[in-house]
Design a protein around this motif. Structure first.
Motif, PDB file in Angstrom:
ATOM      1  N   LEU A 170      -7.748   0.008  -2.205  1.00  0.00           N
ATOM      2  CA  LEU A 170      -6.373  -0.484  -2.254  1.00  0.00           C
ATOM      3  C   LEU A 170      -6.319  -2.006  -2.271  1.00  0.00           C
ATOM      4  N   LEU A 171      -7.191  -2.650  -1.498  1.00  0.00           N
ATOM      5  CA  LEU A 171      -7.215  -4.107  -1.510  1.00  0.00           C
ATOM      6  C   LEU A 171      -7.691  -4.643  -2.857  1.00  0.00           C
ATOM      7  N   LYS A 172      -8.638  -3.942  -3.489  1.00  0.00           N
ATOM      8  CA  LYS A 172      -9.068  -4.358  -4.824  1.00  0.00           C
ATOM      9  C   LYS A 172      -7.925  -4.265  -5.820  1.00  0.00           C
ATOM     10  N   GLU A 173      -7.087  -3.261  -5.666  1.00  0.00           N
ATOM     11  CA  GLU A 173      -5.987  -3.054  -6.609  1.00  0.00           C
ATOM     12  C   GLU A 173      -4.825  -4.008  -6.366  1.00  0.00           C
ATOM     13  N   TRP A 174      -4.586  -4.371  -5.098  1.00  0.00           N
ATOM     14  CA  TRP A 174      -3.376  -5.127  -4.756  1.00  0.00           C
ATOM     15  C   TRP A 174      -3.637  -6.458  -4.068  1.00  0.00           C
ATOM     16  N   GLY A 175      -4.874  -6.730  -3.670  1.00  0.00           N
ATOM     17  CA  GLY A 175      -5.134  -7.907  -2.850  1.00  0.00           C
ATOM     18  C   GLY A 175      -5.031  -9.233  -3.560  1.00  0.00           C
ATOM     19  N   ALA A 176      -5.124  -9.253  -4.891  1.00  0.00           N
ATOM     20  CA  ALA A 176      -5.090 -10.509  -5.628  1.00  0.00           C
ATOM     21  C   ALA A 176      -3.701 -10.838  -6.177  1.00  0.00           C
ATOM     22  N   LEU A 177      -2.706 -10.052  -5.814  1.00  0.00           N
ATOM     23  CA  LEU A 177      -1.382 -10.201  -6.425  1.00  0.00           C
ATOM     24  C   LEU A 177      -0.664 -11.470  -5.965  1.00  0.00           C
ATOM     25  N   GLY A 178      -0.862 -11.862  -4.707  1.00  0.00           N
ATOM     26  CA  GLY A 178      -0.243 -13.091  -4.225  1.00  0.00           C
ATOM     27  C   GLY A 178       1.152 -12.937  -3.676  1.00  0.00           C
ATOM     28  N   VAL A 179       1.616 -11.710  -3.487  1.00  0.00           N
ATOM     29  CA  VAL A 179       2.914 -11.466  -2.851  1.00  0.00           C
ATOM     30  C   VAL A 179       2.705 -10.471  -1.713  1.00  0.00           C
ATOM     31  N   ILE A 180       3.740 -10.283  -0.887  1.00  0.00           N
ATOM     32  CA  ILE A 180       3.641  -9.323   0.208  1.00  0.00           C
ATOM     33  C   ILE A 180       3.559  -7.902  -0.355  1.00  0.00           C
ATOM     34  N   VAL A 181       2.598  -7.150   0.152  1.00  0.00           N
ATOM     35  CA  VAL A 181       2.424  -5.745  -0.229  1.00  0.00           C
ATOM     36  C   VAL A 181       2.399  -4.925   1.052  1.00  0.00           C
ATOM     37  N   GLY A 182       3.152  -3.827   1.071  1.00  0.00           N
ATOM     38  CA  GLY A 182       3.161  -2.935   2.221  1.00  0.00           C
ATOM     39  C   GLY A 182       2.530  -1.608   1.865  1.00  0.00           C
ATOM     40  N   PHE A 183       1.515  -1.200   2.631  1.00  0.00           N
ATOM     41  CA  PHE A 183       0.872   0.099   2.425  1.00  0.00           C
ATOM     42  C   PHE A 183       1.469   1.095   3.411  1.00  0.00           C
ATOM     43  N   ASP A 184       2.019   2.176   2.874  1.00  0.00           N
ATOM     44  CA  ASP A 184       2.657   3.198   3.690  1.00  0.00           C
ATOM     45  C   ASP A 184       1.704   4.373   3.850  1.00  0.00           C
ATOM     46  N   TYR A 185       1.111   4.491   5.051  1.00  0.00           N
ATOM     47  CA  TYR A 185       0.173   5.573   5.346  1.00  0.00           C
ATOM     48  C   TYR A 185       0.875   6.780   5.982  1.00  0.00           C
ATOM     49  N   GLY A 186       2.209   6.741   6.040  1.00  0.00           N
ATOM     50  CA  GLY A 186       2.952   7.904   6.489  1.00  0.00           C
ATOM     51  C   GLY A 186       3.424   7.857   7.920  1.00  0.00           C
ATOM     52  N   GLY A 187       3.052   6.843   8.691  1.00  0.00           N
ATOM     53  CA  GLY A 187       3.488   6.743  10.077  1.00  0.00           C
ATOM     54  C   GLY A 187       4.766   5.932  10.212  1.00  0.00           C
ATOM     55  N   ASP A 188       4.988   5.391  11.397  1.00  0.00           N
ATOM     56  CA  ASP A 188       6.192   4.619  11.660  1.00  0.00           C
ATOM     57  C   ASP A 188       6.052   3.152  11.262  1.00  0.00           C
ATOM     58  N   ASN A 189       4.817   2.741  10.922  1.00  0.00           N
ATOM     59  CA  ASN A 189       4.576   1.344  10.572  1.00  0.00           C
ATOM     60  C   ASN A 189       4.155   1.205   9.117  1.00  0.00           C
ATOM     61  N   LEU A 190       4.430   0.029   8.564  1.00  0.00           N
ATOM     62  CA  LEU A 190       3.838  -0.394   7.310  1.00  0.00           C
ATOM     63  C   LEU A 190       2.618  -1.241   7.626  1.00  0.00           C
ATOM     64  N   CYS A 191       1.597  -1.126   6.809  1.00  0.00           N
ATOM     65  CA  CYS A 191       0.478  -2.051   6.889  1.00  0.00           C
ATOM     66  C   CYS A 191       0.764  -3.155   5.877  1.00  0.00           C
ATOM     67  N   LEU A 192       1.165  -4.330   6.370  1.00  0.00           N
ATOM     68  CA  LEU A 192       1.567  -5.423   5.492  1.00  0.00           C
ATOM     69  C   LEU A 192       0.373  -6.295   5.142  1.00  0.00           C
ATOM     70  N   LEU A 193       0.282  -6.639   3.870  1.00  0.00           N
ATOM     71  CA  LEU A 193      -0.777  -7.482   3.352  1.00  0.00           C
ATOM     72  C   LEU A 193      -0.165  -8.771   2.830  1.00  0.00           C
ATOM     73  N   THR A 194      -0.691  -9.906   3.283  1.00  0.00           N
ATOM     74  CA  THR A 194      -0.226 -11.199   2.788  1.00  0.00           C
ATOM     75  C   THR A 194      -1.424 -12.074   2.453  1.00  0.00           C
ATOM     76  N   ALA A 195      -1.210 -13.055   1.617  1.00  0.00           N
ATOM     77  CA  ALA A 195      -2.293 -13.940   1.201  1.00  0.00           C
ATOM     78  C   ALA A 195      -2.703 -14.860   2.339  1.00  0.00           C
ATOM     79  N   ALA A 196      -3.999 -15.169   2.387  1.00  0.00           N
ATOM     80  CA  ALA A 196      -4.507 -16.133   3.364  1.00  0.00           C
ATOM     81  C   ALA A 196      -5.154 -17.275   2.593  1.00  0.00           C
ATOM     82  N   GLN A 197      -6.464 -17.449   2.708  1.00  0.00           N
ATOM     83  CA  GLN A 197      -7.171 -18.497   1.993  1.00  0.00           C
ATOM     84  C   GLN A 197      -8.358 -17.913   1.256  1.00  0.00           C
ATOM     85  N   GLY A 198      -8.568 -18.368   0.021  1.00  0.00           N
ATOM     86  CA  GLY A 198      -9.715 -17.907  -0.751  1.00  0.00           C
ATOM     87  C   GLY A 198      -9.716 -16.411  -0.942  1.00  0.00           C
ATOM     88  N   TYR A 199     -10.784 -15.755  -0.470  1.00  0.00           N
ATOM     89  CA  TYR A 199     -10.919 -14.312  -0.626  1.00  0.00           C
ATOM     90  C   TYR A 199     -10.400 -13.542   0.591  1.00  0.00           C
TER      91      TYR A 199
END
Length: 239
Positions: A170-199
């Motif tokens: 999932l990170l390979k598919e969405w990690g380079a996009l440069g915007v906030i991405v939320g992964f919904d694994y079906g629970g009460d929380n989203l796993c939010l992905l945001t850009a940091a530095q480099g890789y």
């Protein structure tokens, strides 16, 4: 609150006398975007929905909806759902959610090519992608293993993981996009992905209810604003 049921549907709204209406038996309406005739599909096995009569959907980006889509979209005002706009070539596109503040939220269940994701992201500009992370069972397994290999940093009351942007599929598919991405694994929380530095990327759990509330109120996600880079080595995992 958010269930996972793979019931396929199409558009929720059609127009009748310039009013948005939902599908009911024998109802008539037109597409809010292309004005073509719509057919009300009101069976017993699928959500009631509208379908274009005798033609493909007017937006080639459109993804047929699952119950997952509909449940997410129903957290927001119906006026924010299925909002259409045209690009510089005149081609029509329909956002899943478009807020009055200009934020677009796209809910993605099926597989999608990176090139199309980039086109949509560039078109909408201010966009958050929410991904159905339950579609492939191995994604949850990879996610859990990745967290086991990393130690979180506690910041502003939240455990923030700094991970390698290609550490899981999932990170390979969405990690380079440069915007906030939320992964919904079906629970009460989203796993939010945001850009940091480099890789590196920030990854943290955020309550779905709080995410919805902040979008409705036009408030930012505070953890994204204040998180700081963490220097760490990362082990690339074979996917």
């Amino acid at each position: 609150m958010f269930c996972k049921v793979t019931i396929i549907s199409s558009m929720r709204f059609a127009l009748l006398d310039n009013q948005r209406i939902e599908a009911t038996p024998r109802a008539v309406g037109s597409c809010p975007s292309c004005k073509a005739d719509m057919v009300a599909r009101c069976g017993t096995k699928k959500n009631w929905h509208w379908a274009h009569r005798g033609r493909r959907h007017c937006d080639h980006w459109w993804e047929n909806e699952t119950e997952w889509h509909r449940t997410w979209k129903n957290q927001f005002s119906s006026d924010w759902q299925e909002v259409s706009a045209r690009d510089e070539t005149g081609e029509l596109h329909i956002a899943d959610i478009k807020t009055p503040n200009g934020l677009t939220i796209e809910f993605q269940h099926s597989a999608i090519k990176l090139g199309e994701v980039v086109k949509r992201t560039n078109f909408y500009g201010q966009v958050i992608w929410i991904i159905d992370a339950t579609r492939r069972p191995t994604d949850a397994i990879q996610y859990e293993r990745m967290l086991e290999d990393n130690y979180p940093e506690r910041f502003d009351g939240v455990d923030i993981y700094t991970v390698y942007y290609e550490e899981t599929r999932l990170l390979k598919e969405w990690g380079a996009l440069g915007v906030i991405v939320g992964f919904d694994y079906g629970g009460d929380n989203l796993c939010l992905l945001t850009a940091a530095q480099g890789y590196s990327r920030y990854l943290f759990d955020f309550p779905k209810a709080e995410f919805v509330r902040r979008v409705i109120e036009g408030k930012p996600l505070p953890v994204v604003q204040f998180a700081k880079p963490v220097q760490r080595r990362y082990r690339r995992r074979r996917l």
